[in-house]
Motif scaffolding. Sequence first.
Motif, PDB file in Angstrom:
ATOM      1  N   THR A 136     -53.312   0.339  -2.741  1.00 45.12           N
ATOM      2  CA  THR A 136     -52.280   0.007  -1.762  1.00 45.12           C
ATOM      3  C   THR A 136     -50.940  -0.305  -2.418  1.00 45.12           C
ATOM      4  O   THR A 136     -49.895   0.118  -1.946  1.00 45.12           O
ATOM      5  CB  THR A 136     -52.726  -1.210  -0.924  1.00 45.12           C
ATOM      6  OG1 THR A 136     -53.976  -0.929  -0.324  1.00 45.12           O
ATOM      7  CG2 THR A 136     -51.700  -1.547   0.147  1.00 45.12           C
ATOM      8  N   TRP A 137     -50.943  -1.052  -3.522  1.00 50.51           N
ATOM      9  CA  TRP A 137     -49.725  -1.565  -4.139  1.00 50.51           C
ATOM     10  C   TRP A 137     -49.275  -0.785  -5.359  1.00 50.51           C
ATOM     11  O   TRP A 137     -48.199  -1.053  -5.890  1.00 50.51           O
ATOM     12  CB  TRP A 137     -49.928  -3.032  -4.525  1.00 50.51           C
ATOM     13  CG  TRP A 137     -50.134  -3.910  -3.339  1.00 50.51           C
ATOM     14  CD1 TRP A 137     -51.326  -4.236  -2.746  1.00 50.51           C
ATOM     15  CD2 TRP A 137     -49.134  -4.566  -2.575  1.00 50.51           C
ATOM     16  NE1 TRP A 137     -51.123  -5.060  -1.670  1.00 50.51           N
ATOM     17  CE2 TRP A 137     -49.778  -5.280  -1.537  1.00 50.51           C
ATOM     18  CE3 TRP A 137     -47.750  -4.635  -2.657  1.00 50.51           C
ATOM     19  CZ2 TRP A 137     -49.099  -6.045  -0.604  1.00 50.51           C
ATOM     20  CZ3 TRP A 137     -47.072  -5.399  -1.727  1.00 50.51           C
ATOM     21  CH2 TRP A 137     -47.741  -6.083  -0.723  1.00 50.51           C
TER      22      TRP A 137
ATOM     23  N   VAL B 275     -56.383  -5.704   3.036  1.00 53.13           N
ATOM     24  CA  VAL B 275     -55.595  -4.540   3.416  1.00 53.13           C
ATOM     25  C   VAL B 275     -54.961  -4.705   4.790  1.00 53.13           C
ATOM     26  O   VAL B 275     -53.771  -4.446   4.975  1.00 53.13           O
ATOM     27  CB  VAL B 275     -56.452  -3.261   3.340  1.00 53.13           C
ATOM     28  CG1 VAL B 275     -55.654  -2.050   3.794  1.00 53.13           C
ATOM     29  CG2 VAL B 275     -56.969  -3.059   1.924  1.00 53.13           C
ATOM     30  N   ARG B 276     -55.725  -5.146   5.781  1.00 54.84           N
ATOM     31  CA  ARG B 276     -55.174  -5.287   7.134  1.00 54.84           C
ATOM     32  C   ARG B 276     -54.033  -6.294   7.200  1.00 54.84           C
ATOM     33  O   ARG B 276     -53.103  -6.137   7.982  1.00 54.84           O
ATOM     34  CB  ARG B 276     -56.269  -5.692   8.127  1.00 54.84           C
ATOM     35  CG  ARG B 276     -57.188  -4.537   8.477  1.00 54.84           C
ATOM     36  CD  ARG B 276     -58.221  -4.990   9.466  1.00 54.84           C
ATOM     37  NE  ARG B 276     -59.285  -5.672   8.749  1.00 54.84           N
ATOM     38  CZ  ARG B 276     -60.571  -5.513   8.992  1.00 54.84           C
ATOM     39  NH1 ARG B 276     -60.975  -4.740   9.966  1.00 54.84           N
ATOM     40  NH2 ARG B 276     -61.477  -6.145   8.290  1.00 54.84           N
TER      41      ARG B 276
ATOM     42  N   ASP C 136     -67.808  -4.437   7.943  1.00 54.08           N
ATOM     43  CA  ASP C 136     -66.373  -4.179   7.918  1.00 54.08           C
ATOM     44  C   ASP C 136     -65.666  -5.314   7.182  1.00 54.08           C
ATOM     45  O   ASP C 136     -64.813  -6.002   7.745  1.00 54.08           O
ATOM     46  CB  ASP C 136     -65.831  -4.043   9.343  1.00 54.08           C
ATOM     47  CG  ASP C 136     -64.387  -3.567   9.378  1.00 54.08           C
ATOM     48  OD1 ASP C 136     -63.946  -2.900   8.416  1.00 54.08           O
ATOM     49  OD2 ASP C 136     -63.691  -3.872  10.365  1.00 54.08           O
ATOM     50  N   VAL C 137     -65.998  -5.512   5.908  1.00 55.22           N
ATOM     51  CA  VAL C 137     -65.422  -6.594   5.107  1.00 55.22           C
ATOM     52  C   VAL C 137     -63.927  -6.322   4.921  1.00 55.22           C
ATOM     53  O   VAL C 137     -63.548  -5.259   4.427  1.00 55.22           O
ATOM     54  CB  VAL C 137     -66.129  -6.717   3.740  1.00 55.22           C
ATOM     55  CG1 VAL C 137     -65.477  -7.796   2.888  1.00 55.22           C
ATOM     56  CG2 VAL C 137     -67.607  -7.010   3.927  1.00 55.22           C
TER      57      VAL C 137
ATOM     58  N   LYS D 213     -46.888  -8.264   2.407  1.00 54.90           N
ATOM     59  CA  LYS D 213     -45.940  -7.471   3.177  1.00 54.90           C
ATOM     60  C   LYS D 213     -45.428  -8.299   4.340  1.00 54.90           C
ATOM     61  O   LYS D 213     -46.206  -8.875   5.095  1.00 54.90           O
ATOM     62  CB  LYS D 213     -46.607  -6.195   3.683  1.00 54.90           C
ATOM     63  CG  LYS D 213     -46.977  -5.258   2.560  1.00 54.90           C
ATOM     64  CD  LYS D 213     -47.629  -3.993   3.061  1.00 54.90           C
ATOM     65  CE  LYS D 213     -48.011  -3.113   1.870  1.00 54.90           C
ATOM     66  NZ  LYS D 213     -48.706  -1.902   2.282  1.00 54.90           N
ATOM     67  N   GLU D 214     -44.109  -8.379   4.449  1.00 53.44           N
ATOM     68  CA  GLU D 214     -43.467  -9.108   5.536  1.00 53.44           C
ATOM     69  C   GLU D 214     -42.386  -8.207   6.103  1.00 53.44           C
ATOM     70  O   GLU D 214     -41.293  -8.113   5.533  1.00 53.44           O
ATOM     71  CB  GLU D 214     -42.878 -10.426   5.047  1.00 53.44           C
ATOM     72  CG  GLU D 214     -43.939 -11.420   4.632  1.00 53.44           C
ATOM     73  CD  GLU D 214     -43.373 -12.782   4.240  1.00 53.44           C
ATOM     74  OE1 GLU D 214     -42.157 -12.888   3.970  1.00 53.44           O
ATOM     75  OE2 GLU D 214     -44.167 -13.734   4.198  1.00 53.44           O
TER      76      GLU D 214
END
Length: 139
Positions: A75-76, A56-57, A38-39, A91-92
């Motif tokens: 994702t982006w 990603v997480r 689970d890299v 992401k914040e």
Amino acid sequence: MPIFSLWVNHGTRPQGGSYAYVVTPRPDAAAVEAYAGDVPVRAVANTPSVQAVEQVREGVLQAAFYQAGQLASPTWGTVAVDAPCLLMLKKEGGDVAVSACNPENRGGRVTVRACGQELALAFPEGGSAGASVRATLEK
């Protein structure tokens, strides 16, 4: 402290090859196996002009642009710059923090296009040359 050397044997006269690796401390074989299953890091670009990874997480994209260019991220979306730079998007909350620096330790400017927005950043000069600049893309 014990010191070791680590290298990858690229073979004799390699051409056109590509690979990616993750270096991470793990205390035992079971921990390495669990991590490998689970890299949390995914390579999104690995070319002579740009190398980039996503966590990603954590909602982070990190890229080394060796020249003006762009990359495509699941994702982006499309992320583009008009000058060489090291770039991080994070992401914040509902916003995106953008951090960039000039790896050649010089001033200058870079325009970043990400998340459907464009942002112009000025790199510091003099004694602060090479330091990161930060801005926020508001969603």
